[in-house]
Design a protein around this motif. Structure first.
Motif, PDB file in Angstrom:
ATOM      1  N   PRO A 509      43.521 -14.617   3.946  1.00 32.61           N
ATOM      2  CA  PRO A 509      44.249 -14.690   5.215  1.00 32.61           C
ATOM      3  C   PRO A 509      45.014 -16.000   5.326  1.00 32.61           C
ATOM      4  CG  PRO A 509      42.016 -13.901   5.567  1.00 32.61           C
ATOM      5  CD  PRO A 509      42.081 -14.370   4.140  1.00 32.61           C
ATOM      6  N   THR A 510      46.239 -15.926   5.803  1.00 26.58           N
ATOM      7  CA  THR A 510      47.086 -17.106   5.842  1.00 26.58           C
ATOM      8  C   THR A 510      48.051 -17.024   7.007  1.00 26.58           C
ATOM      9  OG1 THR A 510      48.637 -18.446   4.538  1.00 26.58           O
ATOM     10  CG2 THR A 510      48.831 -16.060   4.344  1.00 26.58           C
ATOM     11  N   ASP A 511      48.699 -18.152   7.319  1.00 22.87           N
ATOM     12  CA  ASP A 511      49.758 -18.144   8.323  1.00 22.87           C
ATOM     13  C   ASP A 511      51.004 -17.499   7.735  1.00 22.87           C
ATOM     14  OD1 ASP A 511      48.449 -19.431  10.509  1.00 22.87           O
ATOM     15  OD2 ASP A 511      48.585 -21.329   9.415  1.00 22.87           O
ATOM     16  N   SER A 512      51.904 -17.073   8.612  1.00 25.23           N
ATOM     17  CA  SER A 512      53.068 -16.335   8.131  1.00 25.23           C
ATOM     18  C   SER A 512      54.215 -16.431   9.116  1.00 25.23           C
ATOM     19  CB  SER A 512      52.710 -14.856   7.906  1.00 25.23           C
ATOM     20  OG  SER A 512      53.859 -14.045   7.814  1.00 25.23           O
ATOM     21  N   GLU A 513      55.379 -16.860   8.616  1.00 26.96           N
ATOM     22  CA  GLU A 513      56.580 -16.875   9.457  1.00 26.96           C
ATOM     23  C   GLU A 513      56.974 -15.454   9.860  1.00 26.96           C
ATOM     24  OE1 GLU A 513      59.519 -18.830   7.113  1.00 26.96           O
ATOM     25  OE2 GLU A 513      58.738 -20.858   7.515  1.00 26.96           O
ATOM     26  N   TRP A 514      56.892 -14.532   8.915  1.00 27.61           N
ATOM     27  CA  TRP A 514      57.306 -13.155   9.215  1.00 27.61           C
ATOM     28  C   TRP A 514      56.372 -12.509  10.235  1.00 27.61           C
ATOM     29  CZ3 TRP A 514      60.633  -9.454   6.208  1.00 27.61           C
ATOM     30  CH2 TRP A 514      61.704 -10.129   5.608  1.00 27.61           C
ATOM     31  N   ALA A 515      55.084 -12.822  10.158  1.00 29.63           N
ATOM     32  CA  ALA A 515      54.158 -12.297  11.161  1.00 29.63           C
ATOM     33  C   ALA A 515      54.498 -12.853  12.538  1.00 29.63           C
ATOM     34  CB  ALA A 515      52.727 -12.644  10.780  1.00 29.63           C
ATOM     35  N   GLU A 516      54.855 -14.124  12.599  1.00 31.75           N
ATOM     36  CA  GLU A 516      55.212 -14.727  13.888  1.00 31.75           C
ATOM     37  C   GLU A 516      56.514 -14.151  14.426  1.00 31.75           C
ATOM     38  OE1 GLU A 516      55.009 -19.002  13.691  1.00 31.75           O
ATOM     39  OE2 GLU A 516      52.989 -18.963  12.829  1.00 31.75           O
ATOM     40  N   LEU A 517      57.445 -13.804  13.527  1.00 31.30           N
ATOM     41  CA  LEU A 517      58.675 -13.156  13.988  1.00 31.30           C
ATOM     42  C   LEU A 517      58.379 -11.770  14.522  1.00 31.30           C
ATOM     43  CD1 LEU A 517      61.424 -11.375  13.513  1.00 31.30           C
ATOM     44  CD2 LEU A 517      61.689 -13.764  14.223  1.00 31.30           C
ATOM     45  N   ARG A 518      57.500 -11.020  13.851  1.00 31.48           N
ATOM     46  CA  ARG A 518      57.107  -9.704  14.373  1.00 31.48           C
ATOM     47  C   ARG A 518      56.462  -9.848  15.756  1.00 31.48           C
ATOM     48  NH1 ARG A 518      54.682  -9.248   9.059  1.00 31.48           N
ATOM     49  NH2 ARG A 518      56.227  -8.374   7.622  1.00 31.48           N
ATOM     50  N   GLU A 519      55.664 -10.883  15.929  1.00 33.00           N
ATOM     51  CA  GLU A 519      55.046 -11.125  17.229  1.00 33.00           C
ATOM     52  C   GLU A 519      56.107 -11.379  18.291  1.00 33.00           C
ATOM     53  OE1 GLU A 519      51.258 -13.691  18.573  1.00 33.00           O
ATOM     54  OE2 GLU A 519      52.931 -14.916  17.840  1.00 33.00           O
ATOM     55  N   ALA A 520      57.154 -12.148  17.943  1.00 30.54           N
ATOM     56  CA  ALA A 520      58.242 -12.399  18.884  1.00 30.54           C
ATOM     57  C   ALA A 520      58.956 -11.104  19.250  1.00 30.54           C
ATOM     58  CB  ALA A 520      59.227 -13.398  18.283  1.00 30.54           C
ATOM     59  N   GLN A 521      59.147 -10.231  18.270  1.00 35.26           N
ATOM     60  CA  GLN A 521      59.769  -8.938  18.554  1.00 35.26           C
ATOM     61  C   GLN A 521      58.895  -8.104  19.480  1.00 35.26           C
ATOM     62  OE1 GLN A 521      60.216  -7.909  14.338  1.00 35.26           O
ATOM     63  NE2 GLN A 521      62.441  -7.937  14.573  1.00 35.26           N
ATOM     64  N   THR A 522      57.583  -8.139  19.252  1.00 41.32           N
ATOM     65  CA  THR A 522      56.662  -7.384  20.101  1.00 41.32           C
ATOM     66  C   THR A 522      56.685  -7.909  21.528  1.00 41.32           C
ATOM     67  OG1 THR A 522      55.237  -6.936  18.193  1.00 41.32           O
ATOM     68  CG2 THR A 522      54.268  -6.642  20.374  1.00 41.32           C
ATOM     69  N   LYS A 523      56.721  -9.207  21.688  1.00 36.91           N
ATOM     70  CA  LYS A 523      56.745  -9.801  23.029  1.00 36.91           C
ATOM     71  C   LYS A 523      57.993  -9.388  23.805  1.00 36.91           C
ATOM     72  CE  LYS A 523      53.882 -13.914  22.169  1.00 36.91           C
ATOM     73  NZ  LYS A 523      52.938 -13.687  23.282  1.00 36.91           N
ATOM     74  N   THR A 524      59.069  -9.105  23.095  1.00 34.37           N
ATOM     75  CA  THR A 524      60.315  -8.734  23.760  1.00 34.37           C
ATOM     76  C   THR A 524      60.222  -7.368  24.426  1.00 34.37           C
ATOM     77  OG1 THR A 524      61.497 -10.087  22.140  1.00 34.37           O
ATOM     78  CG2 THR A 524      62.821  -8.583  23.425  1.00 34.37           C
ATOM     79  N   LEU A 525      59.197  -6.588  24.101  1.00 36.78           N
ATOM     80  CA  LEU A 525      58.986  -5.304  24.774  1.00 36.78           C
ATOM     81  C   LEU A 525      58.686  -5.472  26.261  1.00 36.78           C
ATOM     82  CD1 LEU A 525      56.852  -3.485  22.049  1.00 36.78           C
ATOM     83  CD2 LEU A 525      59.184  -2.891  22.762  1.00 36.78           C
ATOM     84  N   SER A 526      58.481  -6.708  26.700  1.00 40.53           N
ATOM     85  CA  SER A 526      58.279  -6.952  28.130  1.00 40.53           C
ATOM     86  C   SER A 526      59.550  -6.692  28.931  1.00 40.53           C
ATOM     87  CB  SER A 526      57.804  -8.384  28.362  1.00 40.53           C
ATOM     88  OG  SER A 526      58.782  -9.318  27.923  1.00 40.53           O
ATOM     89  N   LEU A 527      60.710  -6.678  28.266  1.00 43.35           N
ATOM     90  CA  LEU A 527      61.948  -6.337  28.954  1.00 43.35           C
ATOM     91  C   LEU A 527      61.970  -4.838  29.258  1.00 43.35           C
ATOM     92  CD1 LEU A 527      64.693  -8.324  26.977  1.00 43.35           C
ATOM     93  CD2 LEU A 527      63.543  -8.969  29.096  1.00 43.35           C
ATOM     94  N   PRO A 528      62.584  -4.439  30.367  1.00 43.88           N
ATOM     95  CA  PRO A 528      62.617  -3.009  30.710  1.00 43.88           C
ATOM     96  C   PRO A 528      63.502  -2.218  29.752  1.00 43.88           C
ATOM     97  CG  PRO A 528      64.004  -4.276  32.213  1.00 43.88           C
ATOM     98  CD  PRO A 528      63.249  -5.275  31.385  1.00 43.88           C
ATOM     99  N   ASN A 529      63.188  -0.945  29.611  1.00 40.29           N
ATOM    100  CA  ASN A 529      63.982  -0.001  28.824  1.00 40.29           C
ATOM    101  C   ASN A 529      64.183  -0.467  27.382  1.00 40.29           C
ATOM    102  OD1 ASN A 529      64.284   1.806  30.957  1.00 40.29           O
ATOM    103  ND2 ASN A 529      66.139   0.794  31.692  1.00 40.29           N
ATOM    104  N   THR A 530      63.090  -0.872  26.770  1.00 42.74           N
ATOM    105  CA  THR A 530      63.133  -1.298  25.378  1.00 42.74           C
ATOM    106  C   THR A 530      62.133  -0.497  24.555  1.00 42.74           C
ATOM    107  OG1 THR A 530      61.571  -3.086  25.872  1.00 42.74           O
ATOM    108  CG2 THR A 530      63.916  -3.652  25.862  1.00 42.74           C
ATOM    109  N   GLY A 531      62.338  -0.485  23.262  1.00 44.22           N
ATOM    110  CA  GLY A 531      61.420   0.189  22.354  1.00 44.22           C
ATOM    111  C   GLY A 531      61.514  -0.430  20.971  1.00 44.22           C
TER     112      GLY A 531
END
Length: 683
Positions: A509-531
């Motif tokens: 197990p390790t840290d990951s820039e790509w995992a953190e970017l995926r997390e940022a994309q997931t957080k953006t689902l807080s905006l309305p009408n997104t998927g």
């Protein structure tokens, strides 16, 4: 044609002015300036300016968005009166001071084909074969731009692509320091075996699915550019709200691209000196600069790994030589060494002590691993030299630091740190770089589309922002809100593709820039009408462009059917909801489990889970499905506090799905600082 004539007119006037005000110019040039052909062009250009010209989006084979008010616009002489006729509607407009006119068609149900007649006193344009249906903007970087002919099963798919209800418009690539009103070109193409090969593959498969469910024409408005960052797709007004970029955008708007690029080029030339056009270090297939006896006193320091953009060599394309001395023991020499350089953008030749040990012509994302035998090594100082040839865009050696090392008998020696470099042969390419400043692609490839009516947008981008994943948490939602504000049609559906799995799978197990970017994309689902379409199961270790674009389009279409069309269906991957510590185990709950969770592989146990205690040290964990929850534990962690799933650049062999076949979204339960927390992109 008309636009070219107007440009020719401007150039001719400019040249004529120079002639009239510069008596030093040779008189034999007068024939060039005042020939009959010049006056013909002048007259034709003046006439063409007065003609009614619709925006290029309003052209044959176009798709008009159904059931909404539809702006139609163009340009004409200020004194012109414009009439637009469409499906029984007759609307009139008067150009403004800038010569721009606009009408708004009343909402029209799906159907067609129709014609639109746009006329004035000095000309008429008839737009033919118009369909009314659904229009989707397709944007992002190379995985959106990726064309159908370069995908999995492309030959068979193209041969059967008889879908005249699907239409595609590719926006020409262009940058601009100020917002533009007009496109340089582009046309609507009807989908057929003769045209489909050049369509955006993600958009094509997305449209194909919607065609089956909506049974109306689907228009794809493709504005994408490979390798681009999100900041270049945001307007100046929006990105000015970020203090980091305010000064940059102000400078950009107050100047022009030519001046800024010349300034940057001059600064780079001042630093590096005149750049050679021919590589003196590599002659007749021999690496002269790889020799250990070479005097390297004029080589300069550079920190590796990392692309040389951002390390003082911005906008440099071509050959750069890199060297580093390493110390080897008797035992290491005896065993030989394996040199792990990771991916190199784009091509490399590598030497040890003047002996070539490897060469890779590409691609830029292929991992380089070379072996140096004991016969070329010596106890003490040894020299590694890498000749890197960057054919465009980013350049350099760019693995993760932990993947940048030499190895001998399972003992690793890091290569991270200071290297030396010298430019072999290069050129400075600034003018076409859309990432050199914020807003450049918004200005040239988004603003000219506004206010064209459409249903929603699909977006595939993020790879180029992975190193600034925390910043992406702010900038990606900012872009979505910016586009919605600029179009002024409310919170239109905005759907995106999460980054796929890519690069070598981790052994621990390790840290990951790509995992953190995926997390940022997931957080953006807080905006309305997104998927969001999760594709963590279809990536490729050695290719940043997964060839399976069909499943990408299908998963985006599921989100569209829910978010845009209100269908009651399972459209999302299982998403982390909550956790509960139960002794030495952690229970994970999910949203969007659909008909239930399941394991999809032949082994029957879950992969990709890691668990940690308060020391923040993660271990691979055992995980079991219990109802619609997952129980996670490890013998190495007696008091667990956090769980991560799929937390890696390439979390290989993830196998948790819902029964509808959608892979679980990678997640972490902790909020510990990530490796990109304080990384800010600078311009």
């Amino acid at each position: 044609m008309l636009c070219h004539l107007q440009i020719s007119l401007v150039v001719s006037f400019h040249t004529t002015q120079n002639f009239l005000f510069n008596p030093q110019m040779k008189m034999n040039n007068t024939k060039q300036f005042f020939s009959p052909s010049f006056f013909f062009l002048l007259l034709l250009a003046q006439l063409s300016f007065a003609e009614v010209q619709p925006a290029l989006l309003f052209s044959d084979n176009m798709v008009i968005q159904r059931n909404v008010e539809v702006p139609v616009w163009g340009w004409a002489d200020r004194k012109e009166r414009v009439t637009v006729r469409f499906n029984g509607q007759v609307l009139k407009a008067k150009p403004n001071k800038a010569g721009k006119w606009m009408v708004k068609l009343a909402p029209t149900p799906a159907g067609g084909p129709y014609e639109m007649v746009i006329s004035g006193k000095k000309g008429t344009t008839t737009v033919k074969n118009i369909m009314v249906g659904e229009v989707w903007v397709c944007s992002g970087q190379s995985n959106m731009e990726w064309v159908l002919e370069n995908t999995k099963n492309a030959e068979a798919e193209i041969a059967s692509a008889n879908h005249p209800m699907i239409r595609h418009f590719k926006v020409p690539k262009k940058v601009s320091h100020l917002p533009l009103d007009k496109l340089d070109g582009g046309e609507w193409e009807v989908c057929s075996p003769n045209t489909a090969a050049s369509f955006t593959a993600v958009g094509y498969y997305f449209a194909k699915e919607l065609l089956g469910t909506e049974n109306v024409a689907i228009g794809l408005l493709n504005t994408s550019w490979g390798g681009t960052i999100v900041e270049t797709w945001i307007s100046a007004e929006a990105i000015n709200t970020i203090p980091t970029y305010g000064e940059v955008v102000t400078e950009l708007q107050a100047s022009n691209l030519g001046e800024l690029f010349n300034k940057r080029k001059a600064a780079l030339v001042e630093k590096l000196g005149d750049l050679p056009t021919k590589d003196a270090g590599y002659v007749n297939g021999k690496g002269l600069w790889a020799s250990p006896e070479l005097d390297r006193s004029d080589w300069k320091p550079i920190e590796l790994p990392g692309l040389w953009e951002g390390k003082g060599l911005d906008d440099l394309d071509g050959v750069v030589w890199l060297s580093k001395e390493i110390e080897l023991t008797d035992e290491q020499v005896e065993n030989g060494i394996t040199i792990n350089l990771g991916p190199i953008d784009d091509q490399d030749i590598t030497w040890v002590n003047g002996v070539k040990v490897g060469e890779t012509p590409g691609p830029y994302n292929k991992v380089r691993t070379y072996y140096a035998a004991n016969s070329i090594l010596k106890t003490g100082k040894n020299l590694i030299v890498v000749r890197v040839n960057d054919t465009g865009g980013g350049g350099g050696i760019y693995p993760k630091p932990e993947d940048f090392y030499i190895e001998s008998n399972k003992e690793k020696l890091s290569l991270v740190g200071e290297w030396q470099y010298k430019v072999g042969a290069a050129e400075i390419n600034i003018s076409a770089n859309p990432n050199s400043k914020p807003t450049l692609l918004y200005n040239a490839m988004v603003n000219p589309l506004i206010p064209f009516a459409f249903k929603g947008a699909i977006w595939y981008q993020g790879e180029s922002n992975a190193g600034q994943a925390y910043q992406y948490r702010e900038n990606f939602p900012l872009m979505i809100k910016d586009w919605r504000q600029k179009w002024g049609i409310g919170d239109f559906p905005f759907l995106w593709v999460q980054l796929a799995n890519y690069m070598a799978p981790p052994t621990t197990p390790t840290d990951s820039e790509w995992a953190e970017l995926r997390e940022a994309q997931t957080k953006t689902l807080s905006l309305p009408n997104t998927g969001m379409a999760v594709i963590i199961d279809i990536g490729e270790e050695h290719d940043i462009h997964p060839r399976n674009k069909e499943d990408v389009g299908k998963r985006l279409s599921l989100a569209a059917r829910k978010v845009a069309y209100g269908e009651d269906l399972v459209y999302s991957s299982p998403m982390y909801k909550s956790m509960k510590v139960e002794g030495n185990k952690i229970r994970i709950s999910f949203d969007h489990v659909g008909s239930g969770l399941e394991i999809r592989d032949k082994y029957g146990y879950l992969n990709g889970f890691a668990i940690a205690g308060a020391d923040k040290k993660f271990y691979w964990a055992k995980a079991e499905i219990e109802g619609n929850e997952v129980i996670v534990y490890s013998d190495k962690v007696e008091a667990p506090v956090a769980v991560r799933y799929g937390w890696a650049d390439n979390p290989d062999d993830l196998n948790l799905y819902n029964k509808e076949g959608l892979p679980a979204n990678p997640f972490r339960t902790d909020a510990w600082d990530g490796i990109t927390k304080d990384v800010i992109r600078r311009f």
